[in-house]
Each structure stands twice: as C-alpha cells, then as structure tokens.
Write an enzyme that holds these catalytic residues in place. Structure first.
Site, mmCIF file in Angstrom:
data_model
loop_
_atom_site.group_PDB
_atom_site.id
_atom_site.type_symbol
_atom_site.label_atom_id
_atom_site.label_comp_id
_atom_site.label_asym_id
_atom_site.label_seq_id
_atom_site.Cartn_x
_atom_site.Cartn_y
_atom_site.Cartn_z
ATOM 1 N N CYS A 112 0.814 -1.218 0.000
ATOM 2 C CA CYS A 112 0.000 0.000 0.000
ATOM 3 C C CYS A 112 0.850 1.272 0.000
ATOM 4 C CB CYS A 112 -0.972 -0.003 1.170
ATOM 5 S SG CYS A 112 -0.199 -0.050 2.799
ATOM 6 N N ASP A 343 -8.414 4.689 -1.363
ATOM 7 C CA ASP A 343 -7.875 3.564 -0.599
ATOM 8 C C ASP A 343 -7.226 2.545 -1.531
ATOM 9 O OD1 ASP A 343 -7.335 1.552 1.176
ATOM 10 O OD2 ASP A 343 -9.357 1.445 2.020
ATOM 11 N N HIS A 345 -6.160 -0.387 -0.594
ATOM 12 C CA HIS A 345 -6.315 -1.728 -0.017
ATOM 13 C C HIS A 345 -7.481 -2.473 -0.657
ATOM 14 C CE1 HIS A 345 -4.317 0.794 3.026
ATOM 15 N NE2 HIS A 345 -3.620 -0.296 3.287
#
Length: 457
Positions: A112, A343, A345
């Site tokens: 990430c 995001d 993820h």
C-alpha cells in the site's frame, strides 16, 4: 536438491498467501460516504458546492443541481464526481508477472505504501501533461456498472480463485466494458493518449518506468525487499530515483525533489529545474516536491488542520500521503474536518497495459472515502507540483505565509530556506550523488526512518 525443495516450498507458501490476500482484499465494501450540503468540498484545489444533502454513492445516478459562488470554483455533485473519478487510482493487484528475486505475484498486504506513492506521482504527471482542468470523458459512464461485480468477479469466485492461485492458472476477468465509440477532436485525442500513457508508466510489469517491479528494484539499494514494509523516506527517494532513471523522452522534462529534514532548499530545487535536458540541451524542468512531515507528536495535533486544508486548497497540490499504522492512504481533498481519500487496499486483477485499448476502469476510483483529521497518524508527506522556476518561487512564498499563520506558538511543519543544503553543512546536494542510488548519509537517514511503524508515502 535441498535448495530446489526450499524454492518450491516458498512458491507454494507464496501462492497460499496470494489466495488468502485475494479473498481478504477483494470484497466490495458497501460503505456509505456522506457529504453535507452546507459546507464546500475541496478536491486538489477545486471547490464544489452541493445543493442537496445525502449519501454519495458513486455507482448510482445523481440529480444535477446548479450552484455557484463568484469567488470560488464551484459546481454540483456531478462535476465533483467526474473530477474525483478522473484521478488515477492504484491498488493492490494479483497475478502480475513474478517479482524478481521472489515468488510474489501480488502486493496484497504489503504494497500500500508503494501504491499511494504511485498515486501521488501520477497526479503530478497529470498536472504536467493534462493540466488540472482535465477530466476523463468516460468517468460518469462507470455508473452503469453493477456495484456487486465492479471491477471483478472475485467475490463470487473465491473458491475458483483459491484453486487458480495454487495451480498458477490464470482466471481472466472482465474488468471493464469495451470503450464507447466516439468522435475525438485533436485535443481530446491527445489527452486520451496521455491519459493511457501515464497509466502505462505505472503498469505491473518489469518494463514500466514507475511500476511496482521497478520501484522494488530501486528499493533493494536501501535494503528493502518485495514483501517488506516500506517507510516514508525510502519510498520518497525511490520515487525520486525512478523519475531520474526514466528513459522515456516524455519524462525528461520532469524531476522530483525530496525535502531534507523538513527543509526545502530553494537553490537545490532551482538547480534541478534548470538542469540539462536530453543530454546537453538546456531547458527548464517541472518539479514535484515531496515533503515528509509530522503533524504532531504521538498523536495528530489538530492545530495543523487549517494548514493541511490550506495545502489541499491549492491547485498545484498533488495530494497528501498518510493514514494509520501500516496503512497508507492517498488524501486529495476535504470537507469540514474530514479528509477525502482513495484507498489502495483493494485487490484487483493484473491488467496488461502494453496492449492497445487496455481497460481503464480499474484505474479510477468510483467512490471517495472520508476520515476525520483527528484519526490520522501524525506522520505524512505533502506533495506539490511547480511547472517553472517562477511557479516554485510563487508557491514557496504562498506556502510560507500559510506556515507562519498556522504555526503560532508551534514550530512550522517545514521551511523554505534560500541557498543549497551544502551551505548549511548538511549532506551534499542530491544533484551530485555518486553512482549508487543512495548516498551514505541518505542510507543512514533511510535506515532510521524505515524502522517507524507509520506508512507515509
């Protein structure tokens, strides 16, 4: 034989982990993000106003409404959505070519930091080649996609994916509908070419200039390997080196500067901008400036909120990297005291960006998320873009004023100092480093920062 057996065990272990991460990060989360009608929404320097209050659901239609404030760039929900979706979104991927020196074919669970660093750099390149006013013409067409299946069928195929991971079989997925046919004028055609080219530079293949494979190779010089956690200073310098080493002629007009110890040395930045272009031809480069900072001590100091909002209100801002321990997010805007972010993820399938007309949808986020500023960890990295030396000088003056007005009794987050870093007896300028990717002083600094539990860039 023993070594071969060990390699096989590592490959099997890697595939088990790949299957687990694929399941863990592939669920389509049906979280709702709410926006107030009473407060403006800022996105990388642009301001939007909403007339009706309600949840923002990117995969469902919205009623357009007109709004306007003469002193601000304003627009309705549709315009905000189009602007947000047009930003490049880079997430976990699976089943990409094996990373050299490992058995990994996914970055789920550990990549990430690199992904958010890619997003920060991608926004800088978009400003450079497309400008802040550009939006993807097909952005709103993503509404027609089914929220249960966009952008992959992983949720409905967990068992099949698990088996495919163990047997190393490919499980092709439909990531997008075929692009709609339309008549492009000259400007639109140029913009679409650069849109695709920028994304291709971040492809998950060994040949992509800013792809995961290349970034990991640069990271090895600082002792980081595929599967490791990447700290803020490490990733910042990896991005700088990746841009310096890029061979595409289109990238010769861009450079990256990383602040040293929360200090931006103006002469070092200008030297980078005025360095030679194309092996001997003088020219001016655009610069992407990355400034790692801390918004407080153990916890985020809310006194810095106004400064962070001020930075995100600038059109030359390319975003802020931060988040939570070992979770990195890309922050691009705010409303009230909440930051808007993308995001990384989320696990998606590998896309071969070398093919013509590769699908673009999985590189654009359909829905924003919000996080209270109070919940952020203090470590973060600020990025902004300056096309010319004059732009840099103007930006440094403007940001310095913001720093002074927001610091009050506190120390400023970072400073702009005239002269070169060597004038202050610090490490030699990055412009004059040895052939090794990192100088000895940089290595010591990176080693110290890499032990932090916070993921910044």
């Amino acid at each position: 034989m023993e070594a071969t057996g060990t390699d096989e065990v590592e490959k099997i272990k890697s595939k088990f982990m790949s299957a687990w991460h694929n399941m863990k990060y592939s669920w389509v989360l049906k979280t709702k993000t709410y926006f107030s009608r009473n407060s403006p929404v800022f996105l990388l320097g642009k301001c939007y106003h909403f007339k009706t209050e309600g949840e923002y659901r990117a995969l469902h239609s919205f009623q357009s409404s007109s709004a306007g404030v003469s002193t601000e760039i304003s627009g309705n929900v549709e315009e905000f959505r189009k602007d947000f979706i047009s930003r490049i979104w880079l997430t976990y991927r699976e089943e990409f070519p094996q990373i050299k020196g490992s058995a990994l074919t996914t970055d789920c669970g550990w990549g990430c930091t690199l992904r958010t660093g890619q997003m920060l750099l991608a926004q800088g390149l978009m400003l450079h080649f497309l400008g802040r006013a550009w939006v993807w013409p097909e952005a709103l067409a993503m509404d027609s996609c089914d929220s249960e299946s966009w952008p992959s069928s992983t949720v409905r195929k967990l068992t099949a994916s698990f088996e495919a991971s163990l047997t190393a079989e490919r499980d092709p997925r439909l990531l997008a509908r075929p692009p709609a046919r339309r008549d492009w004028d000259g400007t639109e055609r140029r913009n679409e070419l650069y849109h695709r080219k920028i994304i291709s530079w971040f492809g998950d293949s060994p040949l992509a200039a800013f792809g995961l494979h290349q970034l990991i190779e640069y990271g090895k010089k600082s002792g980081k390997m595929a599967g490791d956690w990447y700290g803020p200073a490490v990733v910042a310098h990896i991005l700088r080196k990746a841009v310096e080493e890029a061979r595409d002629p289109e990238l010769q007009g861009v450079t990256v500067y990383v602040a040293q110890d929360c200090t931006v040395y103006s002469s070092d930045v200008i030297d980078r901008q005025c360095s030679f272009v194309d092996s001997g031809k003088a020219g001016t480069k655009a610069v992407i400036i990355l400034v790692p900072v801390r918004l407080g001590g153990e916890r985020t100091n809310t006194d810095y909120l106004e400064f962070v909002k001020g930075i995100l209100s600038l059109e030359y801002c390319v975003g802020i990297i931060g988040g939570r321990p070992k979770q990195s997010y890309y922050f691009a805007g705010f409303q009230d005291d909440s930051l808007i972010y993308m995001d990384p993820h989320y696990c998606q399938s590998f896309v071969d960006v070398s093919i013509k007309d590769f699908p673009l949808e999985s590189f654009h986020c359909p829905s924003p998320k919000k996080m209270s500023f109070k919940k952020m960890d203090p470590s973060c990295t600020i990025g902004f873009y300056c096309r010319t030396v004059q732009d840099f000088e103007k930006a440094s003056e403007e940001i310095t004023k913001m720093l002074k007005s927001s610091s009050k009794e506190k120390y400023p987050l970072f400073t702009f100092v005239k002269g070169h870093s060597r004038d202050y007896d610090f490490a030699s300028s990055p412009l004059h480093e040895e052939n090794d990717l990192f100088s000895e002083d940089e290595k010591k600094r990176l080693k110290r920062f890499s032990t932090e539990e916070f993921v910044l860039l």
